[in-house]
Scaffold this active site. Structure first.
Site, PDB file in Angstrom:
ATOM      1  N   ARG A 111       0.834  -1.814   0.308  1.00  0.00           N
ATOM      2  CA  ARG A 111      -0.031  -0.212  -0.301  1.00  0.00           C
ATOM      3  C   ARG A 111       0.312   1.158   0.178  1.00  0.00           C
ATOM      4  NH1 ARG A 111      -2.897  -3.869   3.096  1.00  0.00           N
ATOM      5  NH2 ARG A 111      -4.893  -4.500   2.142  1.00  0.00           N
ATOM      6  N   HIS A 136      -0.936  -2.656  -4.638  1.00  0.00           N
ATOM      7  CA  HIS A 136      -0.527  -3.414  -5.744  1.00  0.00           C
ATOM      8  C   HIS A 136      -0.246  -3.242  -7.022  1.00  0.00           C
ATOM      9  CE1 HIS A 136      -0.321  -6.068  -2.780  1.00  0.00           C
ATOM     10  NE2 HIS A 136      -1.266  -6.899  -2.523  1.00  0.00           N
ATOM     11  N   HIS A 210       2.601 -13.063  -5.340  1.00  0.00           N
ATOM     12  CA  HIS A 210       0.970 -13.250  -4.231  1.00  0.00           C
ATOM     13  C   HIS A 210       0.728 -14.392  -4.283  1.00  0.00           C
ATOM     14  CE1 HIS A 210      -2.113 -11.252  -1.155  1.00  0.00           C
ATOM     15  NE2 HIS A 210      -1.656 -10.668  -2.002  1.00  0.00           N
ATOM     16  N   ASP A 282      -1.539  -8.731   8.860  1.00  0.00           N
ATOM     17  CA  ASP A 282      -1.275  -8.544   7.667  1.00  0.00           C
ATOM     18  C   ASP A 282      -1.038  -7.488   7.603  1.00  0.00           C
ATOM     19  OD1 ASP A 282      -2.246  -7.390   4.448  1.00  0.00           O
ATOM     20  OD2 ASP A 282      -4.023  -6.744   4.555  1.00  0.00           O
ATOM     21  N   GLU A 348       5.465 -12.415   1.426  1.00  0.00           N
ATOM     22  CA  GLU A 348       5.475 -11.576   0.019  1.00  0.00           C
ATOM     23  C   GLU A 348       6.644 -10.358   0.200  1.00  0.00           C
ATOM     24  OE1 GLU A 348       2.074  -9.152  -0.622  1.00  0.00           O
ATOM     25  OE2 GLU A 348       1.551 -10.371   0.991  1.00  0.00           O
TER      26      GLU A 348
END
Length: 382
Positions: A111, A136, A210, A282, A348
């Site tokens: 982000r 992304h 991803h 996350d 990631e």
């Protein structure tokens, strides 16, 4: 770069897990050339192909659309194969979806706050596609591009060179960016990703992959019993929009401590404010090693049920660990089973989210005359 036996053993010892012994070059057989087949056709008539690679006991299926890993098959402790990556068996689902299953991500993974940043005194407004933020690469990131694919065999290794060009101003990013991503299956069954990019104007770049993993097999249920180790003593807390606050917080004494292997589900339902905000994990984990010249072992993921183990080596300073929080039972995988919250996870390798707006974070600026290069290696065993 070929991982040597000493590197793998040292990294495994640090994780408190068994070391992997790599075979010798003398044992290597010639690599198999990738196989191409039609996967589907986009609404505009563009054909999308699936490339099948097999080497060293690993099978990889890659789409020209989005540079997507459509399947990743590895054996369990009994030699039984399973696809351990979440995804779809039809092109329409990938084209309509927003889950980024298996996708090559760019120009900027993760982000950027409010889709804005300034570079050399010039303000840039990006495509906003995650509330008020850019995620992304924006509404039409690299995951929506049809990549040019060139198969290769190099000695005992086999793979694909994927190419795409992003025009100056695309999704609001400055500079024409020319990107090459190389997927290699080595003679040892390792999946290596090499990223390269050049630009004709100063810009920011943060490429990643991803893939969602479930080492028990796609559609087999929750990953909460998977054991995870991360070589990260700090993480980047976020605000309500999952944008880093700028703090590098210690993981010690929190649910974010994976410095010793533990089941993902052990602490995921605790009331820690960061877990409540993200509905699970996350978050970007700050790797202890920082940016390095060569990939180092930073992640071990193990499924006790199947014995399958994934080790990740990278030269990047961070890893975004996403525990599949927004899978809601409405998506159906190739197994014919629905994906629910926690049925897959992403790891990631990356620079940190919102780095263009955080001067204290490692820089993601790429300038003309320089080449962006980074490597991540996935090593499998059972």
């Amino acid at each position: 770069m070929e991982l040597n036996r000493r590197t793998v053993i040292a990294g495994a010892a640090a994780a408190g897990l068994a070391a992997t012994t790599l075979g010798s070059a003398a044992e290597a057989a010639p690599g198999r050339r990738p196989v191409k087949e039609l996967f589907g056709t986009l609404a505009d008539g563009t054909k999308v192909y699936r490339w099948s690679l097999e080497n060293g006991g690993t099978r990889l299926g890659v789409l020209s659309y989005g540079g997507i890993v459509q399947s990743l098959e590895i054996p369990d402790r009994h030699g039984r194969y399973a696809n351990v990556s979440l995804g779809y068996d039809d092109l329409a689902s990938y084209a309509a979806g927003t889950t980024y299953f298996g996708a090559t991500i760019g120009r900027y993974g993760n982000r950027i706050a409010r889709g804005r940043f300034s570079l050399d005194g010039t303000a840039h407004q990006l495509s906003v596609n995650d509330g008020v933020n850019s995620l992304h690469g924006g509404a039409k990131g690299f995951n929506t591009k049809v990549w040019d694919v060139e198969p290769f065999v190099s000695g005992p290794d086999t793979g694909l060179h994927l190419h795409c060009t992003s025009a100056d101003g695309e999704m609001g990013y400055p500079g024409t960016l020319r990107t090459k991503v190389t997927f290699t299956l080595t003679r040892h069954g390792d999946w290596r990703i090499d990223y390269e990019a050049t630009t004709d104007r100063p810009t920011v770049v943060n490429l990643t992959n991803h893939t969602y993993y479930n080492l028990g097999g796609e559609g087999s249920g929750s990953i909460h019993d998977h054991e995870l180790w991360l070589a990260a003593g700090r993480f980047t807390p976020t605000d309500a929009g999952l944008i880093p606050t700028g703090e590098l917080a210690p993981v010690a004494g929190t649910p974010f401590d994976f410095t010793r292997p533990k089941p993902i589900g052990r602490d995921i339902r605790t009331g820690h404010p960061q877990l409540v905000t993200a509905k699970g994990y996350d978050h970007n984990f700050v790797l202890d090693k920082g940016v390095t010249a060569e990939p180092e072992h930073v992640v071990t993921l193990r499924d006790p049920g199947s014995g399958r183990t994934l080790k990740i080596f990278t030269d990047q300073p961070g890893v975004q660990f996403y525990s599949g929080n927004f899978l809601d039972g409405t998506l159906v995988g190739p197994s014919g089973r629905t994906y629910r919250q926690g049925d897959g996870l992403a790891l990631e390798t990356q620079h940190f989210p919102d780095s263009p707006n955080e001067p204290s974070f490692p820089s993601t600026v790429l300038r003309p005359g320089r080449t962006y290069r980074t490597t991540t290696i996935h090593s499998f065993s059972a």
